[in-house]
Design an enzyme around this catalytic site. Sequence first.
Site, PDB file in Angstrom:
ATOM      1  N   TYR A  87     130.255  64.139  79.420  1.00 29.98           N
ATOM      2  CA  TYR A  87     130.330  65.598  79.332  1.00 29.98           C
ATOM      3  C   TYR A  87     130.829  66.143  80.681  1.00 29.98           C
ATOM      4  O   TYR A  87     130.712  65.473  81.709  1.00 29.98           O
ATOM      5  CB  TYR A  87     128.940  66.151  78.972  1.00 29.98           C
ATOM      6  CG  TYR A  87     128.908  67.647  78.847  1.00 29.98           C
ATOM      7  CD1 TYR A  87     129.611  68.293  77.822  1.00 29.98           C
ATOM      8  CD2 TYR A  87     128.188  68.433  79.751  1.00 29.98           C
ATOM      9  CE1 TYR A  87     129.598  69.673  77.726  1.00 29.98           C
ATOM     10  CE2 TYR A  87     128.169  69.810  79.653  1.00 29.98           C
ATOM     11  CZ  TYR A  87     128.889  70.428  78.634  1.00 29.98           C
ATOM     12  OH  TYR A  87     128.880  71.792  78.549  1.00 29.98           O
ATOM     13  N   ASN A 119     129.901  68.067  83.062  1.00 35.20           N
ATOM     14  CA  ASN A 119     129.137  68.131  84.322  1.00 35.20           C
ATOM     15  C   ASN A 119     128.495  66.805  84.705  1.00 35.20           C
ATOM     16  O   ASN A 119     127.730  66.742  85.665  1.00 35.20           O
ATOM     17  CB  ASN A 119     128.080  69.247  84.253  1.00 35.20           C
ATOM     18  CG  ASN A 119     126.942  68.932  83.314  1.00 35.20           C
ATOM     19  OD1 ASN A 119     126.849  67.836  82.760  1.00 35.20           O
ATOM     20  ND2 ASN A 119     126.061  69.888  83.121  1.00 35.20           N
ATOM     21  N   LYS A 120     128.803  65.723  83.998  1.00 33.91           N
ATOM     22  CA  LYS A 120     128.172  64.437  84.297  1.00 33.91           C
ATOM     23  C   LYS A 120     128.900  63.727  85.453  1.00 33.91           C
ATOM     24  O   LYS A 120     129.871  64.257  85.988  1.00 33.91           O
ATOM     25  CB  LYS A 120     128.124  63.575  83.025  1.00 33.91           C
ATOM     26  CG  LYS A 120     127.273  64.228  81.905  1.00 33.91           C
ATOM     27  CD  LYS A 120     125.795  64.213  82.206  1.00 33.91           C
ATOM     28  CE  LYS A 120     124.906  65.157  81.432  1.00 33.91           C
ATOM     29  NZ  LYS A 120     124.995  65.246  80.003  1.00 33.91           N
ATOM     30  N   THR A 121     128.437  62.533  85.818  1.00 31.39           N
ATOM     31  CA  THR A 121     128.973  61.870  87.014  1.00 31.39           C
ATOM     32  C   THR A 121     130.431  61.417  86.860  1.00 31.39           C
ATOM     33  O   THR A 121     131.112  61.173  87.839  1.00 31.39           O
ATOM     34  CB  THR A 121     128.117  60.663  87.414  1.00 31.39           C
ATOM     35  OG1 THR A 121     127.981  59.826  86.260  1.00 31.39           O
ATOM     36  CG2 THR A 121     126.741  61.105  87.893  1.00 31.39           C
ATOM     37  N   MET A 122     130.893  61.268  85.625  1.00 32.53           N
ATOM     38  CA  MET A 122     132.334  61.150  85.350  1.00 32.53           C
ATOM     39  C   MET A 122     132.555  61.817  84.009  1.00 32.53           C
ATOM     40  O   MET A 122     131.629  61.922  83.197  1.00 32.53           O
ATOM     41  CB  MET A 122     132.837  59.693  85.335  1.00 32.53           C
ATOM     42  CG  MET A 122     132.237  58.792  84.294  1.00 32.53           C
ATOM     43  SD  MET A 122     133.181  57.235  84.077  1.00 32.53           S
ATOM     44  CE  MET A 122     134.343  57.698  82.776  1.00 32.53           C
TER      45      MET A 122
END
Length: 398
Positions: A196, A198-201
């Site tokens: 998604y 806003n996740k880390t990738m």
Amino acid sequence: MIKIYLKSTQKACVMSEFIPFALPDIGEEEIAEVADTLRSGWVTTGPKAKLFESNFERFIGSSVEAIAVSSATAGLHLALEAIGIKPGDEVITTTMTFTATAEVIRYLGADVRLVDIDPLTMNIDVNAIRQAITSKTKAIMPVHYAGLSCDMDAIFNLAKEFDLKVVEDAAHALPSSYKNEMIGTLRSDATVFSFYANKTMTTGEGGMVVTKSPELASRMKVMRLHGISRDAFDRFRSEKPAWFYEVIAPGFKYNLTDIAAAMGIHQLVKLPGFLKRREYLAQRYTNRLKNLPLILPSSALEGDVHSWHLYVIRLKKYSKFTRDEVIQYLSDKKIGTSVHYVPLHNHPYWQERYGLTPDMFPQAEIAYQSMFTIPLYTAMTDHQQDRVIEALLELFSG
Ligand SMILES: *Cc1c(COP(=O)(O)O)cnc(C)c1O
């Protein structure tokens, strides 16, 4: 003259620009690969999704099979379906999570048993899991909150003792590790990552399920695409015409497009660098905020890696400001924050369906009332982080 004028307004603009709590970090490599996909004529699941899966398998290691999906929510649904969750079953998870973790249990007609958190790590409380186990319990879904690994040995011991499945919601945990092993390579039935925004990738929307079980992998691949059995197709390929396929179950439409996978291929290459940047920023927050009357996030134990997806701060018990006042103050300074999460037991649906009250989750309640997430993302500059740090120093030492 004009030039100087423009420069100074641009600078003023940068100085007071809004700092969001999260932002994707997408470069020219992703843009070029997406453009290449669009020009290739093949935009849905195809060669890039396959390449992304095999690169992801190599990244996670320990001979897992990776299955690219349209979201982590889809992946969690597929994993629970594959382990056989059905109406009448119960699945235990934490109240301190996003509703996706729990809603997939309801998709299958099973019931959710929400439990409280450990106040130190904010991860699921293993003693609370034990107390929630009934004869209907079929699985545990730990969530590695903010990117800090759960106490997985204790969870696996419970799973063994009561013959339960384990599906890890690793939406925050890419890359995280537990006792020197990557999240995704542990003894769980399946582990699910999120891409998604806003996740880390990110792939915009997307997710990846990994499993060591060939049976679960093959069920999830079938159910990912309408219940169409590729095995049946492949087995008879030589005798059947190319248009032939067989539907063996009423499956879902959860495949990842090649457009999204094109982004994922490059985000994955950058992930180790992203982690370094997140570790650096988190360490910097901790060093500079440690003397304030705040509860800063626990760092990883020796041998663990914290992905630092989120930097969640809690106010101390007799704080002179409320959480809402701090959020308002930061917002006035053009600093974005969020709250992770409004615990599930406070949402009308979960509250009403299971008759939940805040006193059943004392630790999650204390955390919820006092918590706020401050900006942490790889594209954040040191200067932007200084603005967040200085705002907090000014508020609490003033
Ligand atoms: C983001 C998130 C999800 C859902 O991920 P999607 O890819 O948006 O479906 C699930 N669980 C947790 C804990 C999350 O943070």
